[in-house]
Write an enzyme that holds these catalytic residues in place. Structure first.
Site, PDB file in Angstrom:
ATOM      1  N   ASP A 160      -7.682   3.261   2.248  1.00  0.00           N
ATOM      2  CA  ASP A 160      -8.107   4.048   1.091  1.00  0.00           C
ATOM      3  C   ASP A 160      -9.204   5.033   1.478  1.00  0.00           C
ATOM      4  O   ASP A 160     -10.304   4.629   1.847  1.00  0.00           O
ATOM      5  CB  ASP A 160      -8.610   3.091  -0.002  1.00  0.00           C
ATOM      6  CG  ASP A 160      -8.951   3.794  -1.293  1.00  0.00           C
ATOM      7  OD1 ASP A 160      -8.642   5.000  -1.428  1.00  0.00           O
ATOM      8  OD2 ASP A 160      -9.512   3.137  -2.189  1.00  0.00           O
ATOM      9  N   ASP A 365      -6.985  12.265  -1.973  1.00  0.00           N
ATOM     10  CA  ASP A 365      -7.196  10.823  -2.093  1.00  0.00           C
ATOM     11  C   ASP A 365      -5.909  10.091  -1.748  1.00  0.00           C
ATOM     12  O   ASP A 365      -4.869  10.332  -2.369  1.00  0.00           O
ATOM     13  CB  ASP A 365      -7.641  10.492  -3.515  1.00  0.00           C
ATOM     14  CG  ASP A 365      -7.917   9.017  -3.717  1.00  0.00           C
ATOM     15  OD1 ASP A 365      -8.436   8.375  -2.788  1.00  0.00           O
ATOM     16  OD2 ASP A 365      -7.629   8.498  -4.818  1.00  0.00           O
TER      17      ASP A 365
END
Length: 487
Positions: A160, A365
């Site tokens: 992430d 992201d």
């Protein structure tokens, strides 16, 4: 030997706050408008079956080369070992995935909008990892497998770019550990494991990485971390260090991570999370001496394909990669901000001033699924897209996706091309799987959504990033893209 955290201490820790995840002008306009139309064909010709999930794994030819490599597969796809956790791994709910994605985006936008002063108090060479898309942290995220401890234990973790602290579930579970595919890591069996003390400089850095001030176990003076995500998932445990293996040759002693003894949430059988943000506690910073704060990945085009996550530049960056500046944000230094400046749909540049994108800024992201655009930009893009899709029947939307079509009667369809533009003349010419999100053949949707306010941060999600070689060069402060990255 680790000591379980008391239930009372855990309850105190969880009562305090949650972690909320989280250029300009028309300088490029003349270039866009002067480009001949034939350089940007209006449509992709797309086989409808290529948009649907497959039950057969199709390995990428780039899966294993001279680099240390780990396979990247979709958590619910046929290439993933995690599918063994369910009777029917492809029977996940798209509505649930999109709802969780909405929670993640809301938490990022909330954190960026509120800019709270300080966090709540919890006191009392080159290595390639294969990437596997999964559904955790409220999003269709991707996973990799790494080794931890001595002797080494394999752990499958979500990676992430919107998170900093790496953590995994640990024995003994003080109150609750969710069900995971890999055996839960037992630090008492690792010869290289050690807890980090409350007085250490690393413990003091936790607040900047998690948004929560660390706690301290009174009986052992061990640093206690706490992370809570926007969808309500959380992890609490000891902050520790151990040996991390990204390959057989790339092994890092004293890697600092969270050893979670109380964990709940939608982690989908994975063992935890690999933090690739820009904070000093992230994997990128902890391995900077070897990799120079450079990493890259390619997210596969479908859940039945394989991608990769690579650390370092291997002596050089692919010449096809075009870089745009990663814009600094002193209030939120962990995020990767980009300067988005325009959109082209079906060969036509849309009349959207670049100031529309700069009002809230744009993040890239890996954990967000669907890209979010300022409402003004989305409205114009959606209108242009629908005007080029009039030959197909519109159907009801699903969750955040409001522009959907019934393609069940077609073998091949024409989909308007979409190109995203960034500062420095950088462009992302999206593949069909980066334009459409298929719930089923009778409900195939435009894979973008609008924010509620033009001041909200925009996001480039992982659907739009599919098959691009995405390079993060944080030492220089730039992010690059090249097409056909997984081939």
């Amino acid at each position: 030997m680790t000591t379980p955290i008391s239930t009372i201490s855990l309850l105190r820790l969880l009562l305090f706050g949650s972690l909320l995840f989280l250029e300009r002008g028309f300088a490029f306009e003349g270039r866009l408008n002067s480009e001949s139309h034939h350089l940007h064909p209006t449509y992709h010709n797309v086989h409808v079956t290529s948009l649907m999930p497959s039950t057969v794994c199709s390995p990428s030819p780039k899966g294993h080369d001279k680099k240390a490599s780990l396979e990247v597969v979709h958590k619910h796809g046929p290439c993933s070992k995690l599918q063994q956790h369910k009777v029917n791994p492809l029977s996940y709910s798209h509505a649930e995935i999109l709802s969780q994605d909405e929670s993640r985006v809301a938490s990022i936008q909330s954190r960026l909008a509120k800019n709270p002063a300080g966090g709540d108090n919890l006191e009392g060479t080159k290595t390639t990892l294969p990437t596997k898309p999964g559904n955790t942290l409220g999003a269709g995220n991707y996973i990799v497998t790494v080794g931890l401890g001595s002797p080494e234990k394999e752990l499958t973790l979500v990676f992430d770019t919107g998170s900093d602290v790496t953590w995994t579930q640990c024995q003994p579970c003080a109150r609750y550990c969710y069900d995971q595919q890999d055996p839960i890591f037992d630090p008492s069996t690792s010869l290289s494991y050690a807890n980090i003390s409350c007085s250490s400089s690393s413990c003091k850095k936790l607040e900047s990485a998690t948004g929560l001030a660390p706690g301290c176990a009174t009986t052992t003076t061990t640093c206690v971390y706490g992370i809570q995500y926007g969808d309500g998932s959380f992890s609490v445990g000891f902050f520790a260090k151990d040996k991390l293996a990204l390959s057989h040759t790339d092994v890092f002693d004293n890697f600092e991570f969270g050893c979670g003894q109380y964990n709940q949430g939608l982690y989908g059988a994975t063992a935890g999370l690999l933090g690739l943000g820009r904070n000093p506690l992230s994997l990128i910073s902890q391995t900077a001496q070897k990799y120079g704060k450079v990493f890259s990945y390619c997210l596969p085009s479908s859940s039945s394909s394989i991608g990769y996550l690579t650390f370092g530049n291997g002596g050089g960056v692919n010449k096809e990669v075009k870089f745009t500046p990663s814009l600094p944000n002193p209030d939120y230094p962990s995020f990767y901000f980009l300067g988005m400046v325009g959109i082209r749909v079906g060969g036509q540049k849309l009349p959207i001033p670049s100031s529309v994108f700069s009002a809230g800024g744009t993040l890239i992201d890996s954990g967000t699924v669907i890209s979010r655009l300022p409402p003004k930009a989305y409205s114009i893009m959606q209108k242009a897209f629908t005007e080029l899709m009039t030959m197909y029947k519109r159907v009801d939307g699903v969750s955040i996706l409001d522009t959907c079509y019934d393609l069940s009667e077609y073998k091949v369809v024409q989909v308007p091309k979409i190109v995203l533009y960034f500062r420095g003349g950088v462009e992302m010419n999206l593949i069909p799987q980066g334009i459409l999100y298929a719930v089923k053949a009778s409900q195939v949707c435009l894979a973008f959504a609008g924010n509620s306010d033009d001041a909200d941060v925009g996001l480039i999600g992982n659907v739009q990033q599919k098959t691009f070689h995405v390079v993060y060069d944080d030492a220089v402060g730039r992010v690059g893209f090249a097409p056909r990255g997984c081939n």
